[in-house]
Design an enzyme around this catalytic site. Structure first.
Site, mmCIF file in Angstrom:
data_model
loop_
_atom_site.group_PDB
_atom_site.id
_atom_site.type_symbol
_atom_site.label_atom_id
_atom_site.label_comp_id
_atom_site.label_asym_id
_atom_site.label_seq_id
_atom_site.Cartn_x
_atom_site.Cartn_y
_atom_site.Cartn_z
ATOM 1 N N HIS A 1 -26.289 71.206 104.501
ATOM 2 C CA HIS A 1 -26.260 71.724 103.132
ATOM 3 C C HIS A 1 -25.058 71.104 102.423
ATOM 4 O O HIS A 1 -24.046 70.813 103.059
ATOM 5 C CB HIS A 1 -26.109 73.249 103.228
ATOM 6 N N ASP A 26 -21.739 76.035 110.651
ATOM 7 C CA ASP A 26 -22.205 76.647 109.409
ATOM 8 C C ASP A 26 -23.340 77.604 109.769
ATOM 9 O O ASP A 26 -24.463 77.194 110.012
ATOM 10 C CB ASP A 26 -22.688 75.555 108.448
ATOM 11 N N CYS A 45 -30.265 71.935 98.096
ATOM 12 C CA CYS A 45 -28.865 71.536 98.293
ATOM 13 C C CYS A 45 -28.702 70.713 99.563
ATOM 14 O O CYS A 45 -27.732 70.870 100.305
ATOM 15 C CB CYS A 45 -27.937 72.746 98.336
ATOM 16 N N LYS A 94 -26.880 86.579 102.645
ATOM 17 C CA LYS A 94 -28.071 86.079 103.335
ATOM 18 C C LYS A 94 -28.407 86.945 104.546
ATOM 19 O O LYS A 94 -29.299 86.614 105.325
ATOM 20 C CB LYS A 94 -27.860 84.625 103.766
ATOM 21 N N GLN A 131 -27.509 80.083 107.703
ATOM 22 C CA GLN A 131 -28.889 80.418 108.060
ATOM 23 C C GLN A 131 -28.990 80.985 109.465
ATOM 24 O O GLN A 131 -29.991 81.614 109.813
ATOM 25 C CB GLN A 131 -29.801 79.188 107.926
HETATM 26 C C1 LIG Z 1 -26.974 76.054 105.748
HETATM 27 C C2 LIG Z 1 -26.272 76.570 104.537
HETATM 28 N N1 LIG Z 1 -24.955 76.328 104.371
HETATM 29 C C3 LIG Z 1 -24.277 76.800 103.302
HETATM 30 C C4 LIG Z 1 -24.886 77.524 102.325
HETATM 31 C C5 LIG Z 1 -24.072 78.006 101.159
HETATM 32 O O1 LIG Z 1 -23.959 79.401 101.176
HETATM 33 P P1 LIG Z 1 -23.319 80.183 99.943
HETATM 34 O O2 LIG Z 1 -24.020 79.698 98.714
HETATM 35 O O3 LIG Z 1 -23.620 81.597 100.211
HETATM 36 O O4 LIG Z 1 -21.866 79.886 99.907
HETATM 37 C C6 LIG Z 1 -26.257 77.809 102.448
HETATM 38 C C7 LIG Z 1 -26.949 78.601 101.421
HETATM 39 O O5 LIG Z 1 -27.872 78.189 100.791
HETATM 40 C C8 LIG Z 1 -26.966 77.323 103.569
HETATM 41 O O6 LIG Z 1 -28.267 77.553 103.718
#
Ligand SMILES: Cc1ncc(COP(=O)(O)O)c(C=O)c1O
Ligand SMILES: Cc1ncc(COP(=O)(O)O)c(C=O)c1O
Lengths: 143, 411, 411, 143
Positions: free
Chosen positions: C128, C205, C369, C231, C208
C-alpha cells in the site's frame, strides 16, 4: 504476610477510621509534618525523584540487616504519603521490603495519588525503595 | 425579538452538556479544566453517532453511496471550518489530530525547504511545549537556532524587543494567540505586521485562542493558524492547520501515504494538491463531522454572546479570587481571556488541586506544559482555572469556598 | 454448553451493527468495502458516548477525578491492545491515528538514527502507498535507497529472492501481513527469520492482517507491527504502533509537544519514557476507548469462530465468482484472506462499481492505493470485495447477481 | 439563459423520463458509444485529464466563433457523461460556454459522478472546457 505489609495494614486501619475526606487529609498532612526529614545536604539530584506534579527526595541507610529511610516532598499531601510509605518500611529487613505487596494501600483511600499516571513521584519512589533494598541485599548480604 | 429570549441562558446551555450533571465524590461537578479540554454538547455526540449509524465509510475515491455521503460530509466540514475562521478558501483547511500535530507538520515541512543551517526560528517565553519542542527538533536537524522573545513580569510579550530580534536570519515566528497559563492575549496583528515587513513567516498557536475569541485569520494577518477541536467543544483527536494556499502549495508534504499522492511508482512519486497533500491516510471522519457539529452548535447559540457571558464570569472570578488572602495571580496582562493562573502562597499547587478535587472542583495544576514559563517566574507550577461558556458565577463561588478550605488545611 | 448456542450466529452479529439495516437506493445495504473500513458495533459507539457523557477529560498529570478516570481508561485500553496482539509489555503499544501515521513514525524516527546515506530500505511490490511513500521520503532525506521485493504472477512474494536482496546495506524490511489488493497472506515468520539472521529490522503492515488473523507479535517474530483501529471495528482515527521495547527506547521521538517530554528548556530538552515519548499532544481518548470496546466485542463473540465463519463466506464467494464468465481474479496466492480482487474482462472497474452501487452493493474500485502493484499487473485497477464477520452467503449471491447485471449492461 | 444551459435542460429532460436507474444507465452507455471520439493521435498526455478512478481525454477546436469538442474515457459511464457535457457545449460560442452554470446536471440523476471527490476526471474536464473557451476568447476574439 511479611512485616512491611503487616505494619501497613495497621496504618491503613488508621485511615479507615475517618468518614470524612477532610479529616483523613488533615491527618495525612499531620503525618507529612512528622516525617523523618531527609537532611538538607542530602537533597541532591541523585536522591531526587522527579514527578511533574511534585518532587520527592528519598535516602536510605542500611544498619544491622535493617533499612532506614528518610524523605521529603515539596507538596504536603505527597509528603504525607511518603511518610506513610516510610513508616511501613522503616527498619524492615531487605527481604520484607522486597516481598512487600502494599495491597493495604487500597484501604487508605489514598490510592488515587499512587497511580502511575499521576506523576507525583510516588510510584517511582516505591520502586526506588525496593531497589535500595535489593542493592543492600546484594552489597551486604550477598547470597 | 423579545430581549429576554435573546439573552444568554446559561441554564439552557448547561442542559446541552449532559456530563455537567455528574456527581463527583458526592459533589456536583464543577469543571474548570476547559483549557485542557472542553466538554461536548449532546449535539456533537449525536452527530458522531449518526455518522456511525448511517454513513460510516472510508472517504474519497469511493464509487459507492456511503463513501460519497461520508466524503460530502467531510468536505462540508472543511467548508464550515473555513467559514468559522474566515479563511479565504476551504482548501486551506487541513485536518490534523490536534494543535501539536499541526505545528509538527508545519515545522517539518519547512525544515530543509525554508529552514536551513544558520537560520533562526523565533518563539516566545510563554509557549506551550507543543510550540517549542517541534521547533527545537527541527532546528537541531537542519542546524538552525531557536530564539526566544522575552516577556514582562506581568506576562506580556516585550513586543518592542522584536525590532532587534527579528533579524534577517529569522525565517518564522511562532507564538500563542492566547497563553494557556497566563491568559495573555497577544497582539497578533502587530506581531504579524512586524514579521511580514521583514519577510518572516508567522504561525499562530490558536489552541487557547479558538474557544475564547472570534477568529478571523485574514484580519489577524498570519500565515498559519492552528488549533485543536477538542478545546472548542468538538471530539478528541481533531485539529486544524490553516495556512495560506500559496504557501501550502509550495511546501513539501509531511507524512506519506494514501490520499496525499498523485502518482506513486518506485522510480518517483508525485503529490496531490492541497489540502490532500497534507492529509495522508484515513482521517478521523467521525471526529471531523463532530467538529462541524461543534461549529454549528456555537453558531446556533450565538458564539459572540456566549463569549461575552463567559468574559463576565471570568471577570467575576478575578474579582472574587482577589479577595482570598495569600492568593497571587500569575499573569497580569491587560488583555486576558480563558484561563486564570494563581498560587496560594506557601501551598503547593498539587495540594491545592487535590483538595479542590475532593470538593468536586476540577482545576489543572502543574507546569501546564510550559516549563520555560515556570522557570521564568521561578515557580514549580500554578493552579489554573480555565473557563467556558457553561461555567457560572455560582461555580466561581464554589471555587472560592473550596480554596478557602484548602488554605485552612494547608497554611 | 449446547453446541447450537456455541455456533456462530451471523444474524445475532448483524443485529450488533445498526448501519447494516440501512436501505441504499431502495436496496438493503450490502457492504463489501470492509478493507477500507469496517462498520462499528453498537457497543463501540456506546462506549465512546459513555466516555463523553461521564468521564471526558484530558489525560495524564491531572489532579482531578475525571482526568484520573479518563487516564485509567486510556491506560486500560493500552493493556487490552497488548493482550490482543500478545505483546510482552503494554508500554510497547503506542497509539497513533492509523497505520499510515504508525509507519511514518517509524520511518522518520529511524531516519538519521539507523538509516544513513548509502543504506537500503526494502519493501515489496504489493505494498500500500502508506508502506512505500514514507520510506521514499525518508530515503530521499538521508540519501538511502528503496529496494523492492518482486512478486509472482499469482501474487506471492518471491521469498527466495530475499537471499540475494537482503544485503548488508539493508537496514529494514517493511511488508504487508496481508495484501489489501491480492489478499495474499505473506509468510511473516519466514521473512522475519531471514531478516534477523542478517541483523535487519522488520516492520509488518498489519492494516489488513489485524481483522482477518489472530495476531501474535511474538510468534510472528517481527520488530514492529502496525495497524488501524478503524479496519477492525473501532472508531476512525485510531491506530497502533507496536514495537519491541528495547528498540523503541533507543529510537528518537517523532513529533514534539506536551506529554512526550521529561524536561523542556531552551537550552535543552529531555524526553519521556516509552510509550509517552511517542505520544505527543492530546490523544483521541474517546477513540482509544472505542478501540478497547472493539477488542472486548471481538473477544466476547469469540473472534476465532468469527474468523472461521468469515473464511467460509469468502470461500463461498470465490467459488461463486468463478462461475461468472469473463471474470478474472487478480491474485491467486495459496494463502489468502480478507479481500478478493477481480476484473470483468472488457469492463472498467469504475463502471462495474457504479452499477453495483445502484443495486445497493458497496465495493471499492481503482488502484486501492497500490499503484506499483497495478503497474505490475498492467491494469488500471480492480474491483475489490472485502469481507467481514457480518457478511453472509446471501450477500455474496447478491454480489454475483449484481455482477451479472453489470456484465449485461457493459459487455 | 445561455445556449449551453438551454441545450442542457433539454438533455436533462431526456434523463428525467427514466423511472429506472438501469434504463437511464443503458441510455447513458449508448450515449457514450456515440460520443464524437477524439482521434487516437490526439490522446496525448496534454489532452489527458487524470482521475484516480477513470481517465478522460478532451480536445477542442475553434471555428467561426464556435467551439467544438471531442473526448473519450476508459470507463463507459464516464464516457457517457463526457458525451452529455460535450453535447451541451458543442458548437456553442465562447461566452455561452464561459457563462454556463450547468445546474441542469442536478436533474440528470448523474450528479454523484460529478462530485469533486469522485476523482473520475469529470470535474476537471468541465473546468478544462471552460478554460478552452477562455483561451479561444483571448486568442481569437481579443476584446
Ligand atoms: C495494507 C494497508 N496498509 C496501510 C493502509 C493505510 O491505513 P490507514 O489509512 O488507516 O492509515 C491500508 C488501508 O487502506 C492498508 O490496506
Ligand atoms: C497554547 C497551547 N498550545 C498547544 C496545545 C497542545 O494542544 P493539543 O494537545 O490538543 O495538541 C495546548 C493544549 O494544551 C495549548 O494550550
Amino acid at each position: 504476610m511479611n512485616a512491611v505489609d503487616e505494619k501497613g495494614l495497621a496504618i491503613a486501619s488508621e485511615f479507615e477510621m475517618f468518614d470524612e475526606w477532610m479529616d483523613k487529609y488533615n491527618y495525612l498532612i499531620e503525618l507529612g509534618k512528622s516525617l523523618p526529614l531527609i537532611d538538607e545536604k542530602d537533597k541532591t539530584t541523585s536522591n531526587l525523584i522527579s514527578g511533574c506534579q511534585s518532587r520527592v527526595w528519598l535516602s536510605a541507610n542500611y544498619e544491622n540487616g535493617k533499612v532506614y529511610f528518610k524523605g521529603d516532598s515539596d507538596a504536603i499531601i505527597t509528603k504525607g504519603i511518603v511518610s506513610v510509605l516510610i513508616r511501613s518500611m522503616d527498619g524492615a529487613g531487605v527481604d520484607d521490603i522486597i516481598a512487600s505487596e502494599l495491597d493495604w494501600l487500597d484501604n487508605t483511600g489514598l490510592k488515587e495519588h499512587l497511580s502511575p499516571t499521576r506523576s507525583n513521584g510516588l510510584v517511582a519512589m516505591i520502586k526506588q525503595m525496593k531497589l535500595y533494598a535489593m542493592a543492600f541485599k546484594v552489597k551486604y548480604e550477598n547470597k | 425579538m423579545d430581549l429576554a429570549v435573546m439573552q444568554y441562558s446559561v441554564d439552557k446551555i448547561r442542559a446541552d452538556f449532559p456530563i455537567l450533571k455528574q456527581m463527583i465524590r458526592k459533589y456536583p461537578l464543577v469543571y474548570f479544566d476547559n483549557g485542557a479540554t472542553t466538554q461536548k454538547p449532546v449535539k456533537v455526540i449525536e452527530a458522531v453517532d449518526r455518522y456511525y449509524l448511517t454513513i460510516n465509510s472510508n472517504i474519497h475515491r469511493g464509487v459507492h453511496y456511503l463513501s460519497n455521503e461520508a466524503t460530502d460530509a467531510f468536505e462540508q466540514a472543511r467548508k464550515r471550518v473555513a467559514t468559522f475562521i474566515n479563511a479565504p478558501e476551504s482548501r486551506e483547511v487541513i485536518f490534523t489530530k490536534g494543535t501539536t500535530e499541526s505545528i509538527n507538520l508545519v515545522a517539518n515541512s519547512l525544515a530543509g525547504f525554508l529552514l536551513k543551517e544558520g537560520d533562526e526560528v523565533m518563539v516566545t517565553e510563554m509557549e506551550h511545549h507543543a510550540n517549542i519542542v517541534p521547533w527545537q527538533m527541527v532546528c537541531e536537524r537542519v542546524g538552525a537556532k531557536l530564539k526566544v522573545v522575552p516577556i514582562s513580569d506581568s506576562g506580556e510579550l516585550l513586543v518592542e524587543s522584536l525590532d532587534s530580534l527579528l533579524t534577517e536570519r529569522v525565517k518564522i515566528i511562532a507564538f500563542a494567540h492566547v497563553s494557556n497559563v497566563l491568559g495573555t492575549i497577544n497582539p497578533v496583528q502587530e506581531i504579524c505586521a512586524k514579521a511580514h515587513e521583514r519577510g518572516i513567516l508567522t504561525l499562530v498557536d490558536g489552541a487557547q485562542g479558538i474557544a475564547h475569541q472570534t477568529v478571523d485569520v485574514q484580519s489577524l494577518g498570519c500565515d498559519f493558524y492552528v488549533f485543536s477541536g477538542h478545546k472548542m467543544y468538538a471530539p478528541m483527536g481533531t485539529g486544524v492547520l490553516w495556512g495560506k494556499a500559496s504557501l501550502l502549495e509550495s511546501m513539501p508534504p509531511y507524512q506519506g501515504g494514501g490520499e496525499m499522492i498523485d502518482k506513486v511508482s518506485f522510480t518517483g512519486t508525485t503529490y496531490n494538491v492541497i489540502p490532500y497533500k497534507f492529509e495522508a491516510g484515513t482521517p478521523d471522519v467521525g471526529g471531523v463531522i463532530g467538529l462541524m457539529a461543534a461549529i454549528d452548535y456555537l453558531t446556533e447559540i450565538d458564539f459572540g454572546s456566549a463569549l461575552e457571558y463567559e468574559e463576565g464570569v471570568m471577570h467575576y472570578a478575578y474579582e472574587s479570587l482577589k479577595q482570598i488572602e495569600g492568593l497571587r495571580f500569575i499573569g497580569d496582562a491587560k488583555r486576558r481571556t480563558g484561563v486564570i493562573s494563581f498560587i496560594l502562597n506557601g501551598a503547593h499547587p498539587y495540594d491545592v488541586g487535590s483538595i479542590l478535587d475532593h470538593q468536586g472542583i476540577a482545576v489543572r495544576t502543574g507546569h501546564h506544559c510550559a516549563q520555560p514559563l515556570m522557570d521564568r517566574f521561578a515557580i514549580p507550577g500554578t493552579v489554573r482555572a480555565s473557563f467556558s461558556i457553561y461555567n457560572t458565577r455560582e461555580e466561581v463561588d464554589k471555587l472560592v469556598a473550596g480554596l478557602k478550605v484548602a488554605a485552612n488545611m494547608l497554611l
